[in-house]
Design a protein around this motif. Structure first.
Motif, mmCIF file in Angstrom:
data_model
loop_
_atom_site.group_PDB
_atom_site.id
_atom_site.type_symbol
_atom_site.label_atom_id
_atom_site.label_comp_id
_atom_site.label_asym_id
_atom_site.label_seq_id
_atom_site.Cartn_x
_atom_site.Cartn_y
_atom_site.Cartn_z
ATOM 1 N N LEU A 56 14.279 13.399 -1.551
ATOM 2 C CA LEU A 56 13.261 13.755 -0.830
ATOM 3 C C LEU A 56 11.753 14.024 -1.424
ATOM 4 O O LEU A 56 10.786 13.607 -1.157
ATOM 5 C CB LEU A 56 13.700 14.943 0.242
ATOM 6 N N GLY A 57 12.039 14.700 -2.538
ATOM 7 C CA GLY A 57 10.958 15.011 -3.123
ATOM 8 C C GLY A 57 10.277 13.603 -3.935
ATOM 9 O O GLY A 57 8.960 13.621 -4.000
ATOM 10 N N LEU A 58 11.085 12.786 -4.352
ATOM 11 C CA LEU A 58 10.682 11.595 -4.994
ATOM 12 C C LEU A 58 9.777 10.699 -4.261
ATOM 13 O O LEU A 58 8.837 10.206 -4.232
ATOM 14 C CB LEU A 58 11.829 10.756 -5.598
ATOM 15 N N TRP A 59 10.402 10.913 -2.837
ATOM 16 C CA TRP A 59 9.766 10.058 -1.694
ATOM 17 C C TRP A 59 8.447 10.774 -1.335
ATOM 18 O O TRP A 59 7.381 10.200 -1.160
ATOM 19 C CB TRP A 59 10.810 10.334 -0.368
ATOM 20 N N ILE A 60 8.410 12.125 -1.206
ATOM 21 C CA ILE A 60 7.141 12.816 -0.816
ATOM 22 C C ILE A 60 5.891 12.493 -1.930
ATOM 23 O O ILE A 60 4.936 12.172 -1.742
ATOM 24 C CB ILE A 60 7.375 14.335 -0.938
ATOM 25 N N GLU A 61 6.437 12.516 -3.145
ATOM 26 C CA GLU A 61 5.784 12.280 -4.419
ATOM 27 C C GLU A 61 5.081 10.827 -4.219
ATOM 28 O O GLU A 61 3.759 10.721 -4.284
ATOM 29 C CB GLU A 61 6.240 12.614 -5.854
ATOM 30 N N ARG A 62 5.915 9.841 -3.902
ATOM 31 C CA ARG A 62 5.530 8.343 -3.724
ATOM 32 C C ARG A 62 4.467 8.409 -2.667
ATOM 33 O O ARG A 62 3.442 7.608 -2.625
ATOM 34 C CB ARG A 62 6.634 7.428 -3.506
ATOM 35 N N VAL A 63 4.851 8.953 -1.449
ATOM 36 C CA VAL A 63 3.666 8.801 -0.549
ATOM 37 C C VAL A 63 2.567 9.541 -0.536
ATOM 38 O O VAL A 63 1.513 8.870 -0.526
ATOM 39 C CB VAL A 63 4.407 9.570 0.865
ATOM 40 N N ILE A 64 2.714 10.526 -1.339
ATOM 41 C CA ILE A 64 1.340 11.213 -1.825
ATOM 42 C C ILE A 64 0.392 10.251 -2.720
ATOM 43 O O ILE A 64 -0.811 10.113 -2.696
ATOM 44 C CB ILE A 64 1.333 12.460 -2.326
ATOM 45 N N ASN A 65 1.134 9.775 -3.673
ATOM 46 C CA ASN A 65 0.458 8.850 -4.537
ATOM 47 C C ASN A 65 -0.052 7.662 -4.040
ATOM 48 O O ASN A 65 -1.122 7.231 -4.297
ATOM 49 C CB ASN A 65 1.435 8.574 -5.854
ATOM 50 N N GLN A 66 0.825 7.134 -3.002
ATOM 51 C CA GLN A 66 0.264 5.986 -2.431
ATOM 52 C C GLN A 66 -1.121 6.112 -1.555
ATOM 53 O O GLN A 66 -2.058 5.371 -1.426
ATOM 54 C CB GLN A 66 1.281 5.117 -1.497
ATOM 55 N N SER A 67 -0.871 7.361 -0.872
ATOM 56 C CA SER A 67 -2.087 7.533 -0.128
ATOM 57 C C SER A 67 -3.277 8.113 -0.931
ATOM 58 O O SER A 67 -4.423 7.634 -0.521
ATOM 59 C CB SER A 67 -1.710 9.076 0.600
ATOM 60 N N GLU A 68 -3.111 8.599 -2.047
ATOM 61 C CA GLU A 68 -4.298 8.889 -2.930
ATOM 62 C C GLU A 68 -4.970 7.507 -3.629
ATOM 63 O O GLU A 68 -6.177 7.378 -3.537
ATOM 64 C CB GLU A 68 -3.843 9.720 -4.190
ATOM 65 N N GLN A 69 -3.931 6.506 -3.687
ATOM 66 C CA GLN A 69 -4.356 5.290 -4.315
ATOM 67 C C GLN A 69 -5.115 4.562 -3.014
ATOM 68 O O GLN A 69 -6.268 3.743 -3.395
ATOM 69 C CB GLN A 69 -3.128 4.323 -4.660
ATOM 70 N N ARG A 70 -4.662 4.699 -1.862
ATOM 71 C CA ARG A 70 -5.312 4.057 -0.870
ATOM 72 C C ARG A 70 -6.698 4.574 -0.654
ATOM 73 O O ARG A 70 -7.506 3.633 -0.290
ATOM 74 C CB ARG A 70 -4.480 3.928 0.346
ATOM 75 N N ALA A 71 -6.619 5.914 -0.557
ATOM 76 C CA ALA A 71 -7.922 6.377 -0.522
ATOM 77 C C ALA A 71 -9.081 6.154 -1.630
ATOM 78 O O ALA A 71 -10.291 5.849 -1.381
ATOM 79 C CB ALA A 71 -7.611 8.153 -0.367
ATOM 80 N N GLU A 72 -8.607 5.912 -2.793
ATOM 81 C CA GLU A 72 -9.233 5.517 -3.899
ATOM 82 C C GLU A 72 -9.660 4.188 -3.854
ATOM 83 O O GLU A 72 -10.812 3.720 -3.973
ATOM 84 C CB GLU A 72 -8.614 5.604 -5.060
ATOM 85 N N LEU A 73 -8.983 3.172 -3.180
ATOM 86 C CA LEU A 73 -9.337 1.750 -2.906
ATOM 87 C C LEU A 73 -10.277 1.818 -1.810
ATOM 88 O O LEU A 73 -11.195 0.904 -2.096
ATOM 89 C CB LEU A 73 -7.880 1.257 -2.665
ATOM 90 N N ILE A 74 -10.160 2.619 -0.745
ATOM 91 C CA ILE A 74 -11.186 2.514 0.318
ATOM 92 C C ILE A 74 -12.614 2.802 -0.415
ATOM 93 O O ILE A 74 -13.434 2.399 -0.010
ATOM 94 C CB ILE A 74 -10.598 3.512 1.522
ATOM 95 N N LEU A 75 -12.315 3.983 -1.139
ATOM 96 C CA LEU A 75 -13.710 4.549 -1.853
ATOM 97 C C LEU A 75 -14.466 3.439 -2.539
ATOM 98 O O LEU A 75 -15.663 3.103 -2.444
ATOM 99 C CB LEU A 75 -13.197 5.643 -2.729
ATOM 100 N N GLU A 76 -13.480 2.518 -3.328
ATOM 101 C CA GLU A 76 -14.029 1.709 -4.211
ATOM 102 C C GLU A 76 -14.799 0.553 -3.335
ATOM 103 O O GLU A 76 -15.716 -0.132 -3.490
ATOM 104 C CB GLU A 76 -13.090 0.983 -5.151
ATOM 105 N N LEU A 77 -13.817 0.122 -1.942
ATOM 106 C CA LEU A 77 -14.201 -0.751 -1.282
ATOM 107 C C LEU A 77 -15.668 -0.508 -0.665
ATOM 108 O O LEU A 77 -16.513 -1.328 -0.458
ATOM 109 C CB LEU A 77 -13.449 -1.233 -0.458
ATOM 110 N N GLU A 78 -15.657 0.811 -0.538
ATOM 111 C CA GLU A 78 -17.048 1.353 0.296
ATOM 112 C C GLU A 78 -18.068 1.158 -0.722
ATOM 113 O O GLU A 78 -19.385 1.080 -0.356
ATOM 114 C CB GLU A 78 -16.941 2.709 0.782
#
Length: 405
Positions: free
Chosen positions: A160-182
């Motif tokens: 569960l912890g590894l899954w949570i960590e992966r979800v958070i990392n993906q969310s942060e990467q997605r947010a960073e990608l959106i920021l770069e696209l903007e």
């Protein structure tokens, strides 16, 4: 840029934590309600509820702020308190072990590293398992029943912890990608705006050069000629020069107004290209004494069928060529030929002046402006000249460009 990225990551983290906070409060309240449905002595129930209330207070005053600030000291204090309190509640009421479902995610959400999350998970499950065994009197049977689920819970907690960590990392990467696209979108918009501004400035520079600047040149030359004639006492020719100055100034004023309003050039207002070329030739001949002839190799209906934008380009090419002849050529004869063929419409301006070397940089802005205007319309400019042999300028706008425009 770094500040914006940090803000995006904070937003992602806050949204992630909000859901887990809701789960925490729902399960905690459910546990408190269930405690009143079980057979516990008053003392044990009070101790049990006090532990749950302490857990709620710790979560509200330490856990939630720590999850937002992600400061290490409050994070460690909060997790240690959770482990102590759940151990105490399980020791009083073994069935409250399902509180692990809200404490395990809290531990992982506050862990900066995977190893940190695993370490806290191991400590949590060992202490809770020990409390369960202790609630049963530390018997071998209790140990044998607790170890299997303890092992399974540990594995599930780590997964569960590894899954949570992966979800958070993906969310942060997605947010960073959106920021770069903007950011990229903003840069492209700024680049397009800058390019548009530069193109408009270049267009205005060409328009001013081809109209107002040439008109002012004519006025200066006519004024100089009139001054010479007045000094000689030739009032009649001087009066003619002054009249020409007035006509040129009026036309320049009309051109300026048309430029501001982005209208059709004054020469083409209420007239076709042929008439505009004729008037241009007559005025040039009157101002300079140069013999200017206009020859047409197309019918009136073909001239009327030319797009307005192409007529402007052809007229401006003739104006610029005559301006160059006035300044540099010293010509006595000029011939302007307008024709149309299968290749497109062309205008040729030929003079018998001094000529020049086309490969050498041309003085002034004229030829460059002409090329820019013609190329924007999909056409080409060809210049042929040699010292002492005059100059030939041909502007061709292909049929394809005429069809598109």
């Amino acid at each position: 840029m770094d500040g914006l990225r940090h803000d995006h990551e904070q937003d992602v983290w806050v949204k992630s934590m909000t859901a887990w906070h809701i789960v925490f409060w729902v399960l905690l309240l459910t546990t408190i309600v269930l405690s009143f449905l079980t057979e516990l002595s008053s003392t044990r129930r009070i101790a049990f509820i006090a532990a749950l209330v302490a857990m709620a207070v710790a979560h509200y005053f330490i856990g939630q702020p720590a999850s937002l600030s992600r400061r290490p000291v409050p994070s460690h204090v909060y997790r240690i308190l959770l482990i102590v309190l759940i151990t105490f509640t399980v020791l009083i009421y073994p069935q409250s072990v399902f509180l692990l479902f809200i404490i395990s995610p809290q531990i992982w959400l506050l862990s900066e590293k995977t190893s940190e999350g695993i370490a806290y998970s191991v400590v949590l499950l060992i202490t809770v398992g020990t409390a369960q065994i202790g609630a049963r009197g530390f018997s071998w049977e209790g140990f044998r029943e607790t170890v299997p689920w303890l092992t399974i819970s540990l594995v599930a907690s780590i997964m569960l912890g590894l899954w949570i960590e992966r979800v958070i990392n993906q969310s942060e990467q997605r947010a960073e990608l959106i920021l770069e696209l903007e950011a990229t979108r903003d840069k492209l918009a700024e680049a397009h705006h800058t390019a548009g501004v530069m193109a408009e400035r270049e267009r205005m520079a060409r328009e001013i050069h081809d109209t107002l600047a040439q008109g002012m040149t004519s006025i200066v030359m006519l004024s100089q000629a009139a001054q010479v004639e007045l000094k000689r006492g030739d009032t009649e020719p001087a009066n003619g020069r002054l009249a020409a100055i007035e006509d040129t100034a009026r036309e320049n004023l009309a051109e300026a107004r048309a430029l501001v309003a982005a209208f059709t050039p004054v020469a083409l207002s209420g007239a076709n290209l042929t008439e505009a070329l004729q008037r241009l030739a007559e005025r040039f001949a009157a101002e300079t004494g140069v013999d200017v002839q206009v020859e047409l190799d197309l019918a009136d209906d073909q001239i009327a069928g030319l797009p307005q934008g192409q007529q402007v380009v052809l007229l401006r090419a003739a104006q610029e060529s005559l301006a160059n002849i006035r300044k540099h050529a010293g010509a006595t004869r000029v011939r302007i030929t307008l024709g149309i063929s299968a290749d497109g419409v062309r205008i040729e301006i030929r003079d018998d002046g001094l000529g020049f070397v086309p490969d050498e940089p041309a003085p002034g802005f004229g030829l460059a402006a002409m090329r820019g205007r013609v190329e924007e319309s999909g056409g080409t400019v060809q210049v042929e000249s040699a010292p002492g042999q005059g100059t030939r300028v041909e502007v061709l706008i292909p049929t394809s460009a005429l069809e598109v425009r």
